[in-house]
Design an enzyme around this catalytic site. Structure first.
Site, PDB file in Angstrom:
ATOM      1  N   GLU A 181       0.807  -1.232   0.000  1.00  0.00           N
ATOM      2  CA  GLU A 181       0.000   0.000   0.000  1.00  0.00           C
ATOM      3  C   GLU A 181       0.840   1.282   0.000  1.00  0.00           C
ATOM      4  O   GLU A 181       0.622   2.199   0.796  1.00  0.00           O
ATOM      5  CB  GLU A 181      -0.959  -0.038   1.204  1.00  0.00           C
ATOM      6  CG  GLU A 181      -1.835  -1.268   1.199  1.00  0.00           C
ATOM      7  CD  GLU A 181      -2.719  -1.397   2.438  1.00  0.00           C
ATOM      8  OE1 GLU A 181      -2.764  -0.471   3.254  1.00  0.00           O
ATOM      9  OE2 GLU A 181      -3.369  -2.455   2.580  1.00  0.00           O
ATOM     10  N   GLU A 306      -6.244 -10.734  -1.174  1.00  0.00           N
ATOM     11  CA  GLU A 306      -6.971 -10.550   0.093  1.00  0.00           C
ATOM     12  C   GLU A 306      -8.483 -10.488  -0.121  1.00  0.00           C
ATOM     13  O   GLU A 306      -9.192  -9.719   0.491  1.00  0.00           O
ATOM     14  CB  GLU A 306      -6.505  -9.275   0.795  1.00  0.00           C
ATOM     15  CG  GLU A 306      -5.006  -9.153   0.974  1.00  0.00           C
ATOM     16  CD  GLU A 306      -4.591  -7.931   1.779  1.00  0.00           C
ATOM     17  OE1 GLU A 306      -5.460  -7.263   2.371  1.00  0.00           O
ATOM     18  OE2 GLU A 306      -3.383  -7.644   1.827  1.00  0.00           O
TER      19      GLU A 306
END
Ligand code: G3I
Length: 401
Positions: A181, A306
């Site tokens: 991220e 995810e």
């Protein structure tokens, strides 16, 4: 509880609260039937029809895919049914939290590998592959980090962490989420990089340093850049995808050792009908597929790292939620599995009993969410059958031979 607007937007992006596009995709008749499907007995993981050759892992493997899930290590140690479910369904696992800085680094000089070692022991005893998550992130750093990390010592902290952690498991890890991220376009940089503590302390070269250190520590592991928010067919999604693919292009051009991009795929179920009238939309589509194709053209594999489907936008009734969640799994997976670069699919958890989503803001009505292939009683949900069908249809989906 998150308070700031930024945190809210960050969560919304992570939860895939995309804006629906105009096209109308009715609730699949198959999923409607599945939603009405008589429930498997409790702990259906042991029931016929969802284990062995009928498991998600087996069906994925039959189509050159790896299926697995994120593992809650506290639950793995305490809940035998949970461990059995993972054993039955998964060919690859990743620690939900046990391999993050917050778990591994109780002190500046100390490492605590207890839960990480336990994951490897469990996975290797069950002939599963292992993902490492994650080596560098702006969140979940230990309390001492903010007080003790400086511009003078941050590079050393980063290199020592990666050398120690990756080196400990060298040769045993399928892939690492090396940097997690690193992009947040809202932070305003032309390159879209997030104003992460690592960026502030080391500079943008923290990314290259992390990947090179990881490669030196374990030449066998596939090195992944992992992020969320590249999924939605929205302006924000397009901006995130553009920044991410430019980052990857710069890395490849500079021979930074990167092998894969992770598309987290924390997505939202969309209301597919109101009063029986199909109303909305799969908010994922061409933009995501262009992103995946661009990654493939850079020579990268693409990992769905995810996946879960939050049901926050939906009315309370369980069959309706389960059907919409199953539709989301089916349509999203049938979209992304059309590209042969997609080589693995992990769900972020496997049973609703432990989903992180019920530890977040949650549904407005306070009901527990139903985002995963197995419900809180480990019964195979319609999402399970939708996922398995999508794996089976892979050959028919591939748009690139
Ligand atoms: O274990 C402690 C417990 O002892 C303590 O009482 C409790 C009180 O705060 O905290 C517990 O730790 C929490 C941990 O989850 C285990 O539940 C942490 O506070 C909490 O921050 C942590 O949240 C995790 C989050 O990442 C931050 O690390 C979620 O479980 C996890 O699902 C989530 O996963 C992330 C991925 O790593 C990256 N992509 C997004 C995804 C969802 O946010």
């Amino acid at each position: 509880m998150r308070t700031s607007r930024r945190a809210f937007l960050d969560t919304a992006a992570r939860l895939g609260a995309g804006v629906a596009t105009a096209s109308v995709l009715p609730l699949g008749a198959v999923d409607r039937a599945l939603a009405a499907k008589p429930r498997e007995p409790a702990n259906s993981g042991a029931a016929a029809g969802v284990t062995g050759d009928a498991s998600l892992g087996s069906h994925a493997a039959a189509h050159r895919l790896l299926y697995g899930c994120a593992v809650n290590m506290n639950a793995l140690a305490a809940d035998a049914a949970y461990a059995a479910l993972i054993r039955e369904q998964c060919r690859i696992v990743v620690a939900e939290n046990a391999m993050k800085w917050g778990a591994l680094r109780p002190t500046p000089d100390g490492f605590n590998f207890e839960q990480a070692d336990a994951l490897l022991a469990f996975a290797e005893a069950n002939r599963m592959k292992i993902r490492g998550h994650n080596l560098v992130w702006h969140r979940d750093n230990p309390r001492w980090f903010d007080a003790q990390a400086t511009a003078a010592n941050a590079r050393g902290l980063l290199v020592t962490h990666i050398e120690t952690v990756v080196g400990r498991y060298a040769g045993r890890i399928h892939s690492w989420d090396v940097v997690n991220e690193a992009i947040d376009v809202a932070d305003g940089r032309p390159d879209g990089l997030r104003n992460s503590p690592w960026l502030r302390l080391v500079g943008e070269e923290y990314i290259e340093l992390a990947f090179k250190t990881a490669r030196d520590a374990d030449p066998q592991a596939l090195l992944t850049y992992n992020d969320y928010g590249t999924e939605q067919e929205t302006r924000a999604g397009e901006q995130k995808r553009a920044a991410a693919i430019e980052l990857l292009r710069r890395m490849v051009a500079r021979r930074v050792p990167v092998d894969a991009v992770g598309v987290q795929s924390h997505i939202a179920a969309w209301a597919t009908q109101a009063g029986g009238i199909p109303v909305a939309a799969m908010p994922y589509g061409a933009g995501l597929m262009r992103f995946i194709a661009s990654a493939r053209e850079l020579g990268l594999q693409v990992f769905i790292t995810e996946m879960d489907v939050n049901d926050r936008a939906l009315p309370a009734d369980v069959p309706g939620r389960d059907a919409a969640v199953a539709t989301a799994y089916r349509q999203y997976l049938e979209l992304v599995l059309g590209d042969p670069a997609v080589r693995l699919v992990l769900t972020w958890g496997i049973t609703d009993r432990y989903t992180w989503l019920n530890r977040e803001e949650g549904r407005a009505d306070g009901l527990p969410e139903r985002p995963l292939p197995f419900d809180a009683a480990d019964r195979a949900a319609p999402a399970f059958f939708a996922m398995r069908d999508s794996f089976d249809r892979r050959a028919a989906l591939s748009s690139h031979g």
